[in-house]
Design an enzyme around this catalytic site. Structure first.
Site, PDB file in Angstrom:
ATOM      1  N   SER A  12       0.856  -1.199   0.000  1.00  0.00           N
ATOM      2  CA  SER A  12       0.000   0.000   0.000  1.00  0.00           C
ATOM      3  C   SER A  12       0.885   1.240   0.000  1.00  0.00           C
ATOM      4  CB  SER A  12      -0.886   0.027   1.240  1.00  0.00           C
ATOM      5  OG  SER A  12      -1.578   1.260   1.288  1.00  0.00           O
TER       6      SER A  12
ATOM      7  N   TYR B 191      -1.549  -1.570  10.240  1.00  0.00           N
ATOM      8  CA  TYR B 191      -1.647  -1.786   8.791  1.00  0.00           C
ATOM      9  C   TYR B 191      -0.382  -1.305   8.088  1.00  0.00           C
ATOM     10  CZ  TYR B 191      -3.383  -1.339   3.983  1.00  0.00           C
ATOM     11  OH  TYR B 191      -3.539  -1.434   2.622  1.00  0.00           O
TER      12      TYR B 191
ATOM     13  N   LYS C 185       2.320  -3.580   6.003  1.00  0.00           N
ATOM     14  CA  LYS C 185       2.626  -3.384   4.579  1.00  0.00           C
ATOM     15  C   LYS C 185       4.087  -2.975   4.381  1.00  0.00           C
ATOM     16  CE  LYS C 185      -1.479  -4.294   2.813  1.00  0.00           C
ATOM     17  NZ  LYS C 185      -1.740  -5.415   1.894  1.00  0.00           N
TER      18      LYS C 185
HETATM   19  N1  LIG Z   1      -8.634  -0.698  -2.280  1.00  0.00           N
HETATM   20  C1  LIG Z   1      -7.625   0.181  -2.155  1.00  0.00           C
HETATM   21  O1  LIG Z   1      -7.756   1.382  -2.447  1.00  0.00           O
HETATM   22  C2  LIG Z   1      -6.271  -0.320  -1.650  1.00  0.00           C
HETATM   23  C3  LIG Z   1      -5.251   0.633  -1.437  1.00  0.00           C
HETATM   24  C4  LIG Z   1      -4.012   0.180  -0.980  1.00  0.00           C
HETATM   25  C5  LIG Z   1      -3.788  -1.177  -0.771  1.00  0.00           C
HETATM   26  N2  LIG Z   1      -4.799  -2.076  -0.965  1.00  0.00           N
HETATM   27  C6  LIG Z   1      -4.527  -3.493  -0.719  1.00  0.00           C
HETATM   28  O2  LIG Z   1      -5.034  -4.246  -1.808  1.00  0.00           O
HETATM   29  C7  LIG Z   1      -5.510  -5.506  -1.341  1.00  0.00           C
HETATM   30  C8  LIG Z   1      -6.960  -5.696  -1.773  1.00  0.00           C
HETATM   31  O3  LIG Z   1      -7.722  -4.634  -1.286  1.00  0.00           O
HETATM   32  P1  LIG Z   1      -9.304  -4.520  -1.563  1.00  0.00           P
HETATM   33  O4  LIG Z   1      -9.684  -3.122  -1.266  1.00  0.00           O
HETATM   34  O5  LIG Z   1      -9.632  -5.102  -2.889  1.00  0.00           O
HETATM   35  O6  LIG Z   1      -9.861  -5.460  -0.379  1.00  0.00           O
HETATM   36  P2  LIG Z   1     -11.320  -6.067  -0.143  1.00  0.00           P
HETATM   37  O7  LIG Z   1     -11.610  -5.935   1.313  1.00  0.00           O
HETATM   38  O8  LIG Z   1     -12.305  -5.522  -1.127  1.00  0.00           O
HETATM   39  O9  LIG Z   1     -11.087  -7.615  -0.509  1.00  0.00           O
HETATM   40  C9  LIG Z   1     -10.192  -8.388   0.235  1.00  0.00           C
HETATM   41  C10 LIG Z   1     -10.510  -9.852   0.021  1.00  0.00           C
HETATM   42  O10 LIG Z   1      -9.578 -10.594   0.833  1.00  0.00           O
HETATM   43  C11 LIG Z   1     -10.302 -11.644   1.473  1.00  0.00           C
HETATM   44  N3  LIG Z   1      -9.640 -12.020   2.723  1.00  0.00           N
HETATM   45  C12 LIG Z   1      -9.475 -11.266   3.838  1.00  0.00           C
HETATM   46  N4  LIG Z   1      -8.862 -11.989   4.793  1.00  0.00           N
HETATM   47  C13 LIG Z   1      -8.627 -13.220   4.269  1.00  0.00           C
HETATM   48  C14 LIG Z   1      -8.041 -14.403   4.773  1.00  0.00           C
HETATM   49  N5  LIG Z   1      -7.577 -14.480   6.027  1.00  0.00           N
HETATM   50  N6  LIG Z   1      -7.955 -15.473   3.955  1.00  0.00           N
HETATM   51  C15 LIG Z   1      -8.446 -15.430   2.685  1.00  0.00           C
HETATM   52  N7  LIG Z   1      -9.013 -14.333   2.153  1.00  0.00           N
HETATM   53  C16 LIG Z   1      -9.107 -13.237   2.940  1.00  0.00           C
HETATM   54  C17 LIG Z   1     -11.693 -11.061   1.738  1.00  0.00           C
HETATM   55  O11 LIG Z   1     -12.659 -12.097   1.925  1.00  0.00           O
HETATM   56  C18 LIG Z   1     -11.932 -10.250   0.477  1.00  0.00           C
HETATM   57  O12 LIG Z   1     -12.556 -11.003  -0.543  1.00  0.00           O
HETATM   58  C19 LIG Z   1      -5.319  -5.508   0.171  1.00  0.00           C
HETATM   59  O13 LIG Z   1      -4.111  -6.170   0.496  1.00  0.00           O
HETATM   60  C20 LIG Z   1      -5.234  -4.022   0.520  1.00  0.00           C
HETATM   61  O14 LIG Z   1      -4.499  -3.791   1.698  1.00  0.00           O
HETATM   62  C21 LIG Z   1      -6.038  -1.672  -1.402  1.00  0.00           C
END
Ligand SMILES: NC(=O)c1ccc[n+]([C@@H]2O[C@H](COP(=O)([O-])OP(=O)(O)OC[C@H]3O[C@@H](n4cnc5c(N)ncnc54)[C@H](O)[C@@H]3O)[C@@H](O)[C@H]2O)c1
Length: 220
Positions: free
Chosen positions: A133, A146, A150
């Site tokens: 992130s 968090y 990361k």
């Molecule tokens: N969305 C953003 O703007 C953003 C920004 C920076 C970083 N990220 C990173 O990108 C990644 C995805 O983010 P997102 O927003 O799509 O997340 P989200 O919450 O929409 O989806 C995350 C998925 O991970 C699954 N999950 C969570 N814990 C789990 C576990 N223990 N075992 C198996 N599956 C598990 C959940 O069921 C879900 O389907 C994450 O690592 C997040 O930190 C996202």
């Protein structure tokens, strides 16, 4: 070229689903591992292998990989995308909060990568992509565990790159950002194009890097 196979964690929704669909569109055979069932993702990908399991559980990871190998025979790309990002004031953050975030965001990529490695080595070519992130660089104060998880994932990626280089396997991180302090979140295509670049056949010399995709809101 041999058809490549990819495992995407957290593929039920969000970025993981976008990554899985984009890899499938590029001709990869794709499996997803998520705590949740993945009907939406499965509906978008022909021959999708839906693995329901917890990325923090070694047994469930092993069983998932066995199912993937039974179906596809090989594994080349692992996208460690599953993550959690609860926000809380630092002083209210409990030890259990800290451990849970560390387990999902940092320990799980280690467990999944280590379990997948024998298959990538057998394939003689591989890509590990860890979704970090850009918040690591802006460091919002309500997300202390968090950010730590990361930042750890970025360090893991750097060290892993050298450990895996002898096998023709690269390890890189993608750091998605939110733009203007959260006024705009990155659109999936902004991140999908980076993923496809990292896993490309021509990216053999790109390893140990963190690609910060944050629209100019943060810099490395
Ligand atoms: N969305 C953003 O703007 C953003 C920004 C920076 C970083 N990220 C990173 O990108 C990644 C995805 O983010 P997102 O927003 O799509 O997340 P989200 O919450 O929409 O989806 C995350 C998925 O991970 C699954 N999950 C969570 N814990 C789990 C576990 N223990 N075992 C198996 N599956 C598990 C959940 O069921 C879900 O389907 C994450 O690592 C997040 O930190 C996202």
């Amino acid at each position: 070229m041999e058809t490549r196979t990819a495992l995407v964690t957290g593929a039920a929704q969000g970025l993981g689903q976008e990554f899985a669909v984009a890899l499938a569109a590029r001709g990869y055979r794709v499996a997803g591992l998520d705590l949740a069932p993945q009907p939406e993702t499965a509906a978008k990908i022909l021959d999708y292998v839906e693995l329901v399991g917890d990325v923090t559980d070694e047994t469930q990871i092993g069983e998932g990989l066995e199912r993937l190998i039974d179906r596809f025979g090989t594994l080349h790309v692992v996208v460690n995308n599953a993550g959690i990002y609860p926000a809380k004031p630092f002083e209210e953050t409990t030890a259990d909060d800290w451990r849970r975030i560390m387990r999902v965001n940092l320990e799980a990529p280690f467990l999944v990568t280590r379990a997948a490695l024998p298959y990538l080595k057998a394939a003689g070519w591989g890509r590990i992509v860890n979704i970090a992130s850009a918040a690591v660089f802006s460091a919002p104060p309500t997300m202390v565990p968090y950010i730590a998880s990361k930042a750890g994932l970025i360090g893991f990626t750097r060290a892993l790159a050298g450990a895996l280089a002898p096998y023709g396997i690269t390890a890189n991180a993608i750091a998605p950002g939110t733009v203007d302090g959260g006024l705009r979140t990155p659109e999936p295509p902004d991140l999908v194009s980076t993923l496809l670049y990292v896993v490309d056949e021509g990216s053999d010399f790109l390893t140990g890097q963190t690609l910060n995709v944050s629209g100019g809101s943060t810099y490395l």
